[in-house]
Design an enzyme around this catalytic site. Sequence first.
Site, mmCIF file in Angstrom:
data_model
loop_
_atom_site.group_PDB
_atom_site.id
_atom_site.type_symbol
_atom_site.label_atom_id
_atom_site.label_comp_id
_atom_site.label_asym_id
_atom_site.label_seq_id
_atom_site.Cartn_x
_atom_site.Cartn_y
_atom_site.Cartn_z
ATOM 1 N N LYS A 242 0.815 -1.228 0.000
ATOM 2 C CA LYS A 242 0.000 0.000 0.000
ATOM 3 C C LYS A 242 0.843 1.270 0.000
ATOM 4 C CE LYS A 242 -4.440 -1.666 1.045
ATOM 5 N NZ LYS A 242 -5.424 -2.054 2.020
ATOM 6 N N ARG A 276 -3.979 -9.923 4.453
ATOM 7 C CA ARG A 276 -4.251 -9.930 3.016
ATOM 8 C C ARG A 276 -2.965 -9.533 2.315
ATOM 9 N NH1 ARG A 276 -6.057 -6.410 -0.827
ATOM 10 N NH2 ARG A 276 -7.612 -7.155 -2.311
HETATM 11 C C1 7PJ Z 1 -8.214 -4.244 1.020
HETATM 12 C C2 7PJ Z 1 -9.283 -4.941 0.482
HETATM 13 C C3 7PJ Z 1 -8.000 -4.290 2.436
HETATM 14 C C4 7PJ Z 1 -9.917 -5.734 2.550
HETATM 15 C C5 7PJ Z 1 -8.249 -3.911 -1.085
HETATM 16 C C6 7PJ Z 1 -5.221 -3.411 -2.425
HETATM 17 C C7 7PJ Z 1 -6.359 -2.446 -2.536
HETATM 18 N N1 7PJ Z 1 -10.127 -5.695 1.231
HETATM 19 N N2 7PJ Z 1 -9.302 -4.713 -0.840
HETATM 20 N N3 7PJ Z 1 -8.880 -5.055 3.149
HETATM 21 N N4 7PJ Z 1 -7.563 -3.618 0.020
HETATM 22 N N5 7PJ Z 1 -10.726 -6.448 3.328
HETATM 23 O O1 7PJ Z 1 -5.286 -4.519 -2.943
HETATM 24 O O2 7PJ Z 1 -4.199 -3.024 -1.863
HETATM 25 O O3 7PJ Z 1 -7.097 -3.686 3.018
HETATM 26 S S1 7PJ Z 1 -7.913 -3.316 -2.674
#
Ligand code: 7PJ
Length: 297
Positions: A242, A276
């Site tokens: 990020k 994630r």
């Molecule tokens: C997140 C997400 C996160 C959850 C994205 C990326 C941006 N879902 N979807 N948590 N970030 N739950 O892939 O960095 O931080 S999209």
Amino acid sequence: MTPAARESKPVILPRSTFILMPAILRCGRFSLDLSRPLVMGVVNVTPDSFSDGGKFSSPEAAVAHARRLIEEGADIVDLGGESSRPGAAPVPVEEELARILPVVRALRDERVPLSVDTTKPEVMRRALAEGAAMVNDITALGAPGALEAVAGSDCAVCLMHMQGEPRTMQARPVYDDVVREVRQFLSARVTAAGHAGVARERIVVDPGFGFGKTVDHNLELLRHLREFAALGVPVLAGWSRKSSLGQLTGRPAQDRLAASIAAALIAVQNGASIVRAHDVAATRDALAVWQAVEKRN
Ligand code: 7PJ
């Protein structure tokens, strides 16, 4: 010890204070054991994702990438058909379905659950009907009909906090007390999901790092992540690649692996049950060391 010294002794909660925390996450036909931290591997089926630049935009490429992440040890695969990077425009429902459904169909018999990263009830319903086992919603089931779409199945759900919407969220995020406000929002969404009929064992919460937050907000949330675990449901943390990590290290998205691993480890140390991540093998290695240190007996 003198009485005065006893009084000033800080109360330290042991790291294993999982009083309310279910030890499993119910996730469709899966029951995920949360006694060790899990890795959710990211597969973007989008032409415009910031971190992997649309490398996996064809269904075949997305399926192959997902299989690779499973080989690397992903416990969950998260499929996203709509980019939520800052500034991203919404995708029509038919387009999102066309991106996601072929990938769900190809992967539904794999050994790990498939999660769909979507905000649209129609996409949730169709993906669940095709075999997805989890809904990951950056709007915490805020769209009309989203709670019902999830309640009518046995899938797991991730309720994430976002201030604003992706198109504008990074313009000027403002909070009085970011930890309190995000926690109150998530607590209310857990309650709403419960009222809609979603059992607690199916719910995960996520403070939404980078979603309408400055670097300082993200760091404050990471510092206080354990307060989210106190909501009594597992916490998911997404720091992988990020932009806050870019601001802290001066590196572009493709060079943020070390920073991503550091953030994932701190998240787990502070109570996250699921991280994630784009780089599953490296994240699993880091967590293996963490687990070995934790497991004293
Ligand atoms: C997140 C997400 C996160 C959850 C994205 C990326 C941006 N879902 N979807 N948590 N970030 N739950 O892939 O960095 O931080 S999209």
